[in-house]
Design a protein around this motif. Sequence first.
Motif, short mmCIF file in Angstrom:
data_model
loop_
_atom_site.label_atom_id
_atom_site.label_comp_id
_atom_site.label_asym_id
_atom_site.label_seq_id
_atom_site.Cartn_x
_atom_site.Cartn_y
_atom_site.Cartn_z
N ASP A 183 -1.96 -25.88 79.19
CA ASP A 183 -0.54 -26.06 78.91
C ASP A 183 -0.29 -27.28 78.02
O ASP A 183 -0.87 -28.35 78.24
N LYS A 184 0.58 -27.12 77.05
CA LYS A 184 0.86 -28.18 76.08
C LYS A 184 2.04 -29.06 76.48
O LYS A 184 2.23 -30.13 75.88
N PHE A 185 2.83 -28.62 77.46
CA PHE A 185 4.11 -29.27 77.69
C PHE A 185 4.21 -30.02 79.02
O PHE A 185 4.93 -31.01 79.12
N LEU A 186 3.51 -29.53 80.04
CA LEU A 186 3.68 -30.09 81.38
C LEU A 186 3.30 -31.56 81.44
O LEU A 186 3.95 -32.36 82.13
N LYS A 187 2.26 -31.96 80.71
CA LYS A 187 1.79 -33.34 80.75
C LYS A 187 2.76 -34.32 80.08
O LYS A 187 2.58 -35.53 80.19
N ASN A 188 3.78 -33.78 79.43
CA ASN A 188 4.78 -34.64 78.78
C ASN A 188 6.01 -34.85 79.65
O ASN A 188 6.97 -35.49 79.20
N LYS A 189 6.01 -34.28 80.86
CA LYS A 189 7.17 -34.39 81.73
C LYS A 189 6.78 -35.06 83.04
O LYS A 189 5.83 -34.66 83.71
N GLU A 190 7.53 -36.06 83.42
CA GLU A 190 7.38 -36.67 84.73
C GLU A 190 8.40 -36.03 85.69
O GLU A 190 9.51 -35.67 85.26
N PRO A 191 8.02 -35.87 86.97
CA PRO A 191 6.81 -36.36 87.64
C PRO A 191 5.60 -35.43 87.56
O PRO A 191 4.58 -35.71 88.19
N ALA A 192 5.73 -34.33 86.81
CA ALA A 192 4.61 -33.37 86.74
C ALA A 192 3.34 -34.02 86.20
O ALA A 192 2.24 -33.75 86.68
N ARG A 193 3.48 -34.89 85.20
CA ARG A 193 2.30 -35.52 84.62
C ARG A 193 1.52 -36.31 85.67
O ARG A 193 0.30 -36.18 85.80
N SER A 194 2.21 -37.12 86.43
CA SER A 194 1.52 -37.94 87.43
C SER A 194 0.92 -37.10 88.54
O SER A 194 -0.12 -37.46 89.11
N TYR A 195 1.55 -35.99 88.86
CA TYR A 195 1.09 -35.15 89.96
C TYR A 195 -0.13 -34.31 89.56
O TYR A 195 -1.10 -34.23 90.31
N PHE A 196 -0.10 -33.73 88.36
CA PHE A 196 -1.13 -32.77 87.97
C PHE A 196 -2.23 -33.35 87.08
O PHE A 196 -3.29 -32.75 86.94
N TYR A 197 -1.99 -34.51 86.46
CA TYR A 197 -2.91 -35.01 85.44
C TYR A 197 -3.41 -36.42 85.78
O TYR A 197 -2.79 -37.16 86.54
N THR A 198 -4.53 -36.77 85.17
CA THR A 198 -5.07 -38.12 85.32
C THR A 198 -4.26 -39.08 84.46
O THR A 198 -3.42 -38.67 83.66
N ALA A 199 -4.53 -40.37 84.61
CA ALA A 199 -3.83 -41.38 83.81
C ALA A 199 -4.07 -41.18 82.32
O ALA A 199 -3.23 -41.56 81.49
N GLU A 200 -5.18 -40.55 81.97
CA GLU A 200 -5.51 -40.29 80.56
C GLU A 200 -4.90 -39.00 80.05
O GLU A 200 -5.08 -38.63 78.89
N GLY A 201 -4.17 -38.30 80.91
CA GLY A 201 -3.53 -37.06 80.48
C GLY A 201 -4.42 -35.83 80.57
O GLY A 201 -4.08 -34.78 80.02
N GLU A 202 -5.53 -35.93 81.31
CA GLU A 202 -6.42 -34.78 81.50
C GLU A 202 -6.05 -34.06 82.79
O GLU A 202 -5.66 -34.69 83.79
N ALA A 203 -6.17 -32.73 82.79
CA ALA A 203 -5.91 -31.97 84.01
C ALA A 203 -6.86 -32.42 85.11
O ALA A 203 -8.06 -32.58 84.88
N LYS A 204 -6.33 -32.67 86.28
CA LYS A 204 -7.18 -33.08 87.40
C LYS A 204 -8.23 -31.99 87.66
O LYS A 204 -7.93 -30.80 87.59
N PRO A 205 -9.45 -32.38 87.96
CA PRO A 205 -10.55 -31.42 88.04
C PRO A 205 -10.42 -30.44 89.22
O PRO A 205 -9.70 -30.69 90.18
N VAL A 206 -11.14 -29.33 89.09
CA VAL A 206 -11.29 -28.38 90.18
C VAL A 206 -11.81 -29.12 91.41
O VAL A 206 -12.66 -30.00 91.31
#
Length: 570
Positions: A183-206
Amino acid sequence: MKLSRRLANPIIKLVTLFFFVGLAIPVSAGEHKGKFIISAANPHASQAGFDILSKGGSAVDAAIATQMVLTLVEPQSSGIGGGAFFLHYDNKSQKVTTFNGREKAPAAVTPDLFLKSDGTPQKFYDAVVGGKAVGVPGIIAMMELAHKKHGNLPWKDLFEPAIRLAENGFEISPRLHFLLNRDKFLKNKEPARSYFYTAEGEAKPVRTLLKNPELAASLRLIAEQGSDGFYKGPLAEKIVAAVKSDPQNPGLLTMEDMASYSAQEKEPVCSLYRGNNVCGMGMPTSGGVTSQQILKLVEPFNLSAHNAGSEKAVHLISEASALAFSDRGLYLADDDFVTVPVKGLLSDTYLQTRRSLISEDRTGVPFEAGDPSKKAGLLSPDDAIELPSTSHFSIVDGNGNAVSITTSVENVFGSRLMAGGFILNNQLTDFSFRPEKDGKLINNRIEPGKRPRSSMSPSIVLDSSGNLKMVIGSPGGSRIIGYVTKTIIGVLDWNLSMQEAIDLPHHINRNGTLDLEQGTILEALLPAMEAKGYKVKIRTLNSGLHGILVTDQGYEGGADPRREGVVLQN
């Protein structure tokens, strides 16, 4: 307890298998026969519903628990920030009824909501991402209405599985990780970014343990206060604030819009096919009418004489589908706002006229809409876009009552906004972006309080005596209609098991390109179908069919191998 899950998506198949085996969930293949049964798109959700059934809960009770868990573990597809369509079969009365939990447009919307300053439609994702496309969510009101009529267990008890899982955490599955990563957009929206992604903006691993205490708090509030806990007070304020304060694309939702929402109980749309009564949702989803048109159009043809996936079968079903979709684009919309000629579209006289347009040798695509109501000249086809997302689950309880529920936040991760720990929908983009075309109104235009048209097709099939025969549905955008119709044909025409019918390769024609499922035997049909005049595209067709078939030996479940779904039964 029995469980079955088959996996076919080549991108995530192996890692998904490893993931669920690692969760120590027993896996077996084959038929499923028992006293009660659930098929849902995620093992955690299936387990929640199964546990409720084991405690004597009704199909509706189990559905509520399943949906609450899906909100947590499958946020890309559905949740309490979205809407749903719900069929219920009462075994004692043999009656099918439906519950409409589709979102509503805010009171302040105007016809030009999705038009640019020059009067042309916005690009799809310019409209989707942010608050503008968020409608009033309908799931909680719908579930409460259904529970008051058909619930056995206390309302608050049905939220406990999801609350417990949200507090303790669940491991990110391969499918969720795959979609987060893409997804190109979710990491640009808070609080979704903090919940689903690492501080570097990578999807949290399986296998990352994902906890959601905010969702747990929201569910606990709804468990205690019912729908008032969602549509009024602090949780509603969070939803409205998230929509209106989005910096790039603020929306129009208000507290008054939230408080005034109500779900509807409505009669189903039913048609006879091969002696069986196929029942689906009426407006504002096009799924029931369109799938039943396809079935009625092909009924005089002897499909059982042709193999599933054969050139002849694909051609006949494609032509019927294209004819039905041409009518869908012109007529079908929220019938609280516009006149929809449902009886005319499904009448034998009209369908015979439409059937005469099917050539057995060459395609007639694209077809023009028919005119059962003598009003076709006053309307224009719409341009609404429905991309694949959504979820479906099917349940039969210990008393033989059944539910078929298709549930959605529309696009993958909806509007990409979160409030109260859950994703908010973007269902308003299911309206036509243009209110009119060439001076003619579009039925599926946006209006205050109106519900956007859908393609969700939860279906229940009864035999000639009114007994439950099949429960089926799927996600997949506007292709849902084709997925569900194909599966019904697979069971009723080709005598396949539920799993075999779900496993059949997909072919879809929405009055345009003929889509053939990539990586299946249907790829070999490309030259023959092009010779008939079709424009053919080989593509991934990612359904999520979850169904139940009633046999002489008991219940037989199926879960789509293209997703992470499982069947559980006692």
